[in-house]
Design a protein around this motif. Sequence first.
Motif, mmCIF file in Angstrom:
data_model
loop_
_atom_site.group_PDB
_atom_site.id
_atom_site.type_symbol
_atom_site.label_atom_id
_atom_site.label_comp_id
_atom_site.label_asym_id
_atom_site.label_seq_id
_atom_site.Cartn_x
_atom_site.Cartn_y
_atom_site.Cartn_z
ATOM 1 N N UNK A 28 22.626 -29.192 -4.778
ATOM 2 C CA UNK A 28 21.656 -29.822 -3.540
ATOM 3 C C UNK A 28 21.041 -28.670 -2.841
ATOM 4 N N UNK A 29 20.085 -29.135 -2.300
ATOM 5 C CA UNK A 29 19.333 -27.952 -1.001
ATOM 6 C C UNK A 29 19.351 -28.660 0.158
ATOM 7 N N UNK A 30 19.189 -28.024 1.097
ATOM 8 C CA UNK A 30 19.304 -28.575 2.520
ATOM 9 C C UNK A 30 18.300 -29.547 2.945
ATOM 10 N N UNK A 31 18.445 -30.691 3.548
ATOM 11 C CA UNK A 31 17.730 -31.799 3.767
ATOM 12 C C UNK A 31 18.367 -32.773 4.637
ATOM 13 N N UNK A 322 19.010 -31.296 -1.345
ATOM 14 C CA UNK A 322 18.587 -31.311 -2.790
ATOM 15 C C UNK A 322 18.766 -30.164 -3.563
ATOM 16 N N UNK A 323 19.138 -30.121 -4.803
ATOM 17 C CA UNK A 323 19.357 -28.918 -5.682
ATOM 18 C C UNK A 323 18.683 -28.878 -7.073
ATOM 19 N N UNK A 324 18.215 -27.655 -7.307
ATOM 20 C CA UNK A 324 17.656 -27.767 -8.653
ATOM 21 C C UNK A 324 18.447 -28.134 -9.748
ATOM 22 N N UNK A 325 18.112 -28.925 -10.766
ATOM 23 C CA UNK A 325 18.707 -29.285 -11.914
ATOM 24 C C UNK A 325 18.860 -28.045 -13.056
ATOM 25 N N UNK A 335 22.648 -33.829 -3.508
ATOM 26 C CA UNK A 335 24.138 -33.585 -3.361
ATOM 27 C C UNK A 335 24.496 -33.956 -1.802
ATOM 28 N N UNK A 336 25.517 -34.776 -1.739
ATOM 29 C CA UNK A 336 25.633 -35.552 -0.504
ATOM 30 C C UNK A 336 26.804 -35.452 -0.171
ATOM 31 N N UNK A 337 27.336 -35.297 1.009
ATOM 32 C CA UNK A 337 28.882 -35.601 1.359
ATOM 33 C C UNK A 337 28.814 -36.148 2.691
ATOM 34 N N UNK A 338 29.359 -37.392 2.816
ATOM 35 C CA UNK A 338 29.236 -38.192 4.100
ATOM 36 C C UNK A 338 30.385 -38.056 4.958
ATOM 37 N N UNK A 339 30.518 -36.850 5.327
ATOM 38 C CA UNK A 339 31.569 -36.430 6.429
ATOM 39 C C UNK A 339 33.038 -37.252 5.999
ATOM 40 N N UNK A 340 33.481 -38.051 7.047
ATOM 41 C CA UNK A 340 34.850 -38.495 6.822
ATOM 42 C C UNK A 340 34.919 -39.616 7.836
ATOM 43 N N UNK A 341 36.117 -40.325 7.643
ATOM 44 C CA UNK A 341 36.474 -41.261 8.625
ATOM 45 C C UNK A 341 35.592 -42.728 8.803
ATOM 46 N N UNK A 342 34.597 -42.641 7.921
ATOM 47 C CA UNK A 342 33.433 -43.664 8.128
ATOM 48 C C UNK A 342 32.696 -43.339 9.256
#
Length: 877
Positions: A28-31, A322-325, A335-342
């Motif tokens: 992933x790349x920052x966005x 967004x990361x290069x393939x 590439x995403x991570x949705x934090x935590x605890x909803x």
Amino acid sequence: MSKLVTKVLGAGAAVSMLTLPGLAPAVAAPSLGDGNSAAGSVTTPSESAPADPEQSSSESSTGKSETAEDAAGDEQDSGSAAQSAPEGTAVQLLNITDFHGRISEAGTQVASVVEDERAQFGTGGDNAGTALLSTGDNIGASTYTSSSQNDTPTLEVLGAMGLDASAVGNHEFDKGLDDLTGRVSDEADFPYSAANVYDKGTQNVVDGLDEYSIVDVAGVEIAVIGVVTKDTTSLVSPDGIADLDFGDPTDAVNRVADDLENLPDDEKPDMTVVEAHLGASSAESLEDAEASNAEFKKLVTEADASVDAMFTGHTHMPYAFEAPVPGESDRTRPVIEAGSYGEYVGQVTMRADGNGDWQAGGINLIETEDKSFDSEVVDKVAAIVDDAEDKAKELGSEVTGSISEDITRAKTDGEEDRGAESTLGNLVADALKEGVEETQLEEADFGITNPGGLRTDLLCDDIYNTEDECEVTVAELNSVLPFANDHGVVTMKGADVIGLFEEQWQPDDASRPFLHLGISDDLDVVYDTDADKGEHVKSVKVDGKDLDPDKDYRVATLSFLATGGDNFFSFAKGDFEQSGLTDFEVWENYFNKHQAEGEDVTPDKNERQADAAKDVIDSGDLIAELTGPTSIKPGESAEFALKTNAKSEVAGPIDVTVDLPEGYTAEVAQQSGAQSASAKAAKSASSEVSAEAAATTITLDSIPAGESETPVTVTAPDDASGEVTVTVSVQANAEGPWWDDNPLPLAHEFEATAAVGDDADASAGDDGSADGGNADGGAADGGDSAAGGNADGGDSAADGSDNGSSNAGSGADGANASADGGAADGSGADANGSKDGGDLPRTGFETVNIVAAALALIVAGTTAVTIVRRRKLSLQS
């Protein structure tokens, strides 16, 4: 190697098919998105119709009702379209991670966001529909509403939302593999995948878990590969995973992705998505993220190019890159991570390019706070949560222990004060440290907690249901620690431990200038609030020994602090091992243990962090010394005296503790006034002494203004010889005004030494003479003088002056000042010697000026103060 792979229709129903495994990660790349899915979406739905919640678990997104058996029968047909989704076809992927059973806190909010986004995206035109996925840790480390019911309500909530597939997280293994593949899998309406969880010693994915699952969104088949961090081995109890190996996640992804690519064309999925329960520890940029975690970097940079999107988790960090393939310079993947605890729902729209690849757009993290949406699904979730909360209240009435008295947070003017020491904070730190012993982790050296994690007090008069006064229920314990932070141990350098205590002084822009850490009984900390920034911490002791800045220490704490929460950044420099328990579970176990032993939980009122700026001895408002005789004869007694001179009355109670060599005994009398008029006047204000025969400590109600003394009669054993050193320590009693306004927060030791022998005939008050030795132990023939003077000009221990003057108030070396905060002359004898053997002021109180000069060394810092807090020594050895 064939595996049972679960096939799921776009909003719910699960069927099984025999196929080969597959998994692949993305970079992933920052966005970072702004949470506005409508504006951020790659395409505006040509037709947007809200999903029918009554059909979501049994209908495909084409709107035709389809049972699980129908889906299985249509499997070949939908598979024939593999890798051939028409150009422009769009699928919305929504993702959550590390929900940890926060159904009361975020259940309806998450459901509202999911339902709203489903409705906006719709299912018409190019938009095939939406898949809802999870990266794991759906359960475990949950708050009480869910944890009290083994997280069944959370699994029901996720099922009601229409979760399509999930990776396993480390917390899914908290109760062991059998619980995960049995009860949890039975209660979940969605499949769990774990491509890198193997039978021990093999590469066979454990029975009961899939390598991947297939989610069917209106004929678009998505392979969802799940992996979990290798660190799971050290994050949960080893008993439950003894027969498992946790392999390299990226290697597992690439193995499964290769298997998927080698399937017949009509069986290949249209899209491959990785759900990886591992993540970055920094989210400033993709580069920083990769540098922060090697496992994450390998996944991002080495996962097979067939992976179209990647969702990560475990580190509770919100990011969207967004990361290069790898190997395809013209392609990127999210590439995403949705934090935590909803707190967030991750969102990405995937659009088919007609060549078998998918382009990502509308990459967002959507905040869920205060979100609501009118939907039958949201109403169903709300009903599940309400029922769970009612059941939790019933379960919470169970009595888990009792307290001897109120155990509270710090208060100032009746309001919580997070800048002061509290009995509750220190007790929680004790529980965190002791709780490590019940886990797979090696023992901790001490425990530390933050004041903000304490949400209420434990009060005898608080009655939750029908329990007796001072009984504590499970719900009351949960109210103290409601956040269900992961419990564990941070291994960190001593220098970083010192840094933690320095970080109690918060950054200038922090909401509170000072946060007082709760610490376990193993620690003694002295700080100075008046010192410059970065120089507040004066002393840290572990089990009475100075902390070594270069040594590793194991600190029991919470995940919130372990990652640098509340600006305690020094924690993040260490390595955090999770125990598999939450802070609440450790807290409850602590009370259960005391209950089983028939003991009340009792607050420790001894101060564990002390402010040297408040100490009346260090500030010079009180001077003290221990005086004594030159000698004691075996089997006989002699008088010592703790003498004080206070600018004003020092509030008590104050403990006076005597330490003697083996065989010696002592009797401590009440305070008496000194010879001065002011001291006699102060005598009337002297407090009664409360002491029992053979008591370990005598307690003074206060130290009066002016001069006073506490006599100590020491008796030598019949076979005594050599010399005897008497040590008296002075410290405020725990029943006094203790927290942060204590006039004597530190224990100060004072010593006096006397010779022991049958031929010793000098005693306190005798005149010194040139031929009989002097009162401070100086030799009559010119030998060295113990206090700095001698009869005929011999060497002076203080300054070697011809007239024998010790001049205790001067001299760069401190003139024999006691290293433990004792009398300035080092022996309790004269502050001044006499060349001609005249009368000597052996009491040290000939004049206030002499005493002040001698004891100025304490104030000046040339005397080291030895902390003996909580040390209670018998008067008879």
